[in-house]
Design an enzyme around this catalytic site. Structure first.
Site, PDB file in Angstrom:
ATOM      1  CB  SER A   1      -0.810  -0.065   1.188  1.00 47.19           C
ATOM      2  OG  SER A   1      -1.568   1.162   1.151  1.00 47.19           O
TER       3      SER A   1
ATOM      4  CE1 TYR B   1      -4.121  -1.759   5.362  1.00 38.70           C
ATOM      5  CE2 TYR B   1      -3.327   0.245   4.372  1.00 38.70           C
ATOM      6  CZ  TYR B   1      -3.939  -1.005   4.113  1.00 38.70           C
ATOM      7  OH  TYR B   1      -4.060  -1.278   2.858  1.00 38.70           O
TER       8      TYR B   1
HETATM    9  N1  LIG Z   1      -8.709  -0.176  -2.188  1.00 37.05           N
HETATM   10  C1  LIG Z   1      -7.480   0.589  -1.703  1.00 37.05           C
HETATM   11  O1  LIG Z   1      -7.635   1.844  -1.877  1.00 37.05           O
HETATM   12  C2  LIG Z   1      -6.444   0.005  -1.460  1.00 37.05           C
HETATM   13  C3  LIG Z   1      -5.239   0.738  -1.320  1.00 37.05           C
HETATM   14  C4  LIG Z   1      -3.805   0.200  -1.116  1.00 37.05           C
HETATM   15  C5  LIG Z   1      -3.927  -1.261  -0.757  1.00 37.05           C
HETATM   16  N2  LIG Z   1      -5.127  -1.922  -0.797  1.00 37.05           N
HETATM   17  C6  LIG Z   1      -4.690  -3.503  -0.549  1.00 37.05           C
HETATM   18  O2  LIG Z   1      -5.150  -4.089  -1.640  1.00 37.05           O
HETATM   19  C7  LIG Z   1      -5.734  -5.559  -1.261  1.00 37.05           C
HETATM   20  C8  LIG Z   1      -6.876  -5.761  -1.868  1.00 37.05           C
HETATM   21  O3  LIG Z   1      -7.905  -4.989  -1.191  1.00 37.05           O
HETATM   22  P1  LIG Z   1      -9.264  -4.301  -2.148  1.00 37.05           P
HETATM   23  O4  LIG Z   1      -8.973  -3.022  -2.320  1.00 37.05           O
HETATM   24  O5  LIG Z   1      -9.468  -5.172  -3.126  1.00 37.05           O
HETATM   25  O6  LIG Z   1     -10.479  -4.608  -0.877  1.00 37.05           O
HETATM   26  P2  LIG Z   1     -11.726  -5.538  -0.749  1.00 37.05           P
HETATM   27  O7  LIG Z   1     -12.568  -5.593  -2.076  1.00 37.05           O
HETATM   28  O8  LIG Z   1     -12.161  -5.520   0.511  1.00 37.05           O
HETATM   29  O9  LIG Z   1     -10.784  -7.022  -0.855  1.00 37.05           O
HETATM   30  C9  LIG Z   1     -10.383  -7.707   0.341  1.00 37.05           C
HETATM   31  C10 LIG Z   1     -10.292  -9.072  -0.071  1.00 37.05           C
HETATM   32  O10 LIG Z   1      -9.509  -9.730   1.234  1.00 37.05           O
HETATM   33  C11 LIG Z   1     -10.282 -10.776   1.539  1.00 37.05           C
HETATM   34  N3  LIG Z   1     -10.042 -11.038   3.002  1.00 37.05           N
HETATM   35  C12 LIG Z   1     -10.078 -10.178   4.040  1.00 37.05           C
HETATM   36  N4  LIG Z   1      -9.850 -10.980   5.075  1.00 37.05           N
HETATM   37  C13 LIG Z   1      -9.501 -12.122   4.509  1.00 37.05           C
HETATM   38  C14 LIG Z   1      -9.131 -13.436   5.281  1.00 37.05           C
HETATM   39  N5  LIG Z   1      -9.079 -13.447   6.822  1.00 37.05           N
HETATM   40  N6  LIG Z   1      -8.592 -14.543   4.839  1.00 37.05           N
HETATM   41  C15 LIG Z   1      -8.975 -14.566   3.500  1.00 37.05           C
HETATM   42  N7  LIG Z   1      -9.477 -13.497   2.590  1.00 37.05           N
HETATM   43  C16 LIG Z   1      -9.471 -12.243   3.522  1.00 37.05           C
HETATM   44  C17 LIG Z   1     -11.688 -10.355   1.111  1.00 37.05           C
HETATM   45  O11 LIG Z   1     -12.215 -11.653   1.141  1.00 37.05           O
HETATM   46  P3  LIG Z   1     -13.562 -12.300   1.934  1.00 37.05           P
HETATM   47  O12 LIG Z   1     -13.997 -11.338   2.899  1.00 37.05           O
HETATM   48  O13 LIG Z   1     -14.426 -13.048   1.247  1.00 37.05           O
HETATM   49  O14 LIG Z   1     -12.598 -13.162   2.937  1.00 37.05           O
HETATM   50  C18 LIG Z   1     -11.566  -9.842   0.013  1.00 37.05           C
HETATM   51  O15 LIG Z   1     -11.634 -10.602  -1.105  1.00 37.05           O
HETATM   52  C19 LIG Z   1      -5.390  -5.416   0.353  1.00 37.05           C
HETATM   53  O16 LIG Z   1      -4.312  -6.030   0.804  1.00 37.05           O
HETATM   54  C20 LIG Z   1      -5.434  -4.175   0.717  1.00 37.05           C
HETATM   55  O17 LIG Z   1      -4.932  -3.581   1.892  1.00 37.05           O
HETATM   56  C21 LIG Z   1      -6.061  -1.620  -1.005  1.00 37.05           C
END
Ligand SMILES: NC(=O)c1ccc[n+]([C@@H]2O[C@H](COP(=O)([O-])OP(=O)(O)OC[C@H]3O[C@@H](n4cnc5c(N)ncnc54)[C@H](OP(=O)(O)O)[C@@H]3O)[C@@H](O)[C@H]2O)c1
Length: 246
Positions: A143, A156
């Site tokens: 991130s 985080y």
């Molecule tokens: N969106 C942003 O602005 C942003 C920015 C920087 C970094 N990120 C990073 O990008 C990555 C993906 O996030 P996203 O933005 O695509 O958000 P998202 O749509 O909320 O996806 C997060 C995913 O993680 C899974 N997850 C959460 N807890 C879990 C667990 N205990 N075991 C297995 N899977 C789990 C969720 O699936 P289930 O709930 O079905 O398990 C979901 O598929 C994350 O690592 C996040 O930190 C996001």
């Protein structure tokens, strides 16, 4: 020897929404065999069906990345169904944003368990296979929060920077056997913020995201770029954020 993306076996954690879902669709459309992990199997099942209906190859398994055995089982699906493991994308992640003085210790522990330990469990599941194969590729979704440190994101960011550090050590230790890539997104248009418990912080982040977030395909394309390079080319760290993000 597999070249590019075609025929590669790619395991993606957190594939049930957002970036993971987008990566699964893009990589499958380019000929990868994708193996999808997350807790919500209804979403994994419909994604797998969509990929198959479009002519792609996909499998899924319910995976909670806080359980080491779940990661072992997930990579086992890759081996059993597709004969190996070329790439593991450690994408599952959560954020519980608070000021430190609020002592959201439960939230700290959740982020450490999912973002840091979950990634380590993924690496631990993949490395024995990579050692046997003599090749492999770990892609960690990190991130921008770990680069621009801001209030409420301390723990985080710490989990994400720990992953960055571990990735670099892993790359150096590999001595050319496997590749390691870290991708640091800025604001991306996914449901990520909706899970933040603190309503005020959630609304602030969501408002900002509504204004500037880029689509998850932007990150999926970066994952594809890292995978499609020749085996001799390791793509290290990539930062991808909205052009207008400060
Ligand atoms: N969106 C942003 O602005 C942003 C920015 C920087 C970094 N990120 C990073 O990008 C990555 C993906 O996030 P996203 O933005 O695509 O958000 P998202 O749509 O909320 O996806 C997060 C995913 O993680 C899974 N997850 C959460 N807890 C879990 C667990 N205990 N075991 C297995 N899977 C789990 C969720 O699936 P289930 O709930 O079905 O398990 C979901 O598929 C994350 O690592 C996040 O930190 C996001």
């Amino acid at each position: 020897m597999k070249i590019g993306i075609e025929g590669k076996v790619v395991v993606i954690t957190g594939a049930s929404s957002g970036m993971g879902e987008s990566m699964a669709e893009l990589l499958a459309s380019r000929g990868a065999n994708v193996v999808l992990g997350a807790r919500r199997t209804d979403r994994l099942e419909s994604l797998t069906n969509r990929i198959r209906q479009a002519g792609g190859q996909a499998a899924y398994r319910q995976t909670d990345v806080t359980k080491r055995g779940d990661l072992v089982q997930l990579v086992a699906v890759a081996q059993q169904q597709f004969g190996g493991l070329d790439v593991l994308v450690n994408n599952a992640g959560i954020s519980q944003l608070h000021y430190m003085e609020e002592l959201d210790i439960e939230g700290w522990e959740q982020m450490i368990d999912v973002n840091l330990k979950g990634t380590l469990y993924g690496i631990a599941a993949a490395l024995p296979i990579f050692k046997t194969q003599g090749s492999g590729h770990i892609i960690n979704i990190i991130s921008v929060a770990g680069i621009n440190i801001v209030p409420t994101m301390g723990v985080y960011a710490a989990t994400k920077n720990a992953v960055r550090t571990i990735g670099e050590a892993l790359r150096q230790e590999s001595e050319g056997r496997w590749r390691v890539t870290g991708i640091s997104p800025g604001f991306v248009d996914t449901p990520f913020a909706s899970n933040i418990k603190n309503e005020q912080i959630r609304n602030t982040i969501q408002e900002k995201a509504n204004q500037i977030a880029i689509p998850p395909e932007a990150i999926a394309r970066a994952v594809a770029y890292a995978i499609e390079q020749p085996d001799t080319v390791d793509v290290g760290d990539i930062v991808i954020r909205p052009t207008v993000q400060g």
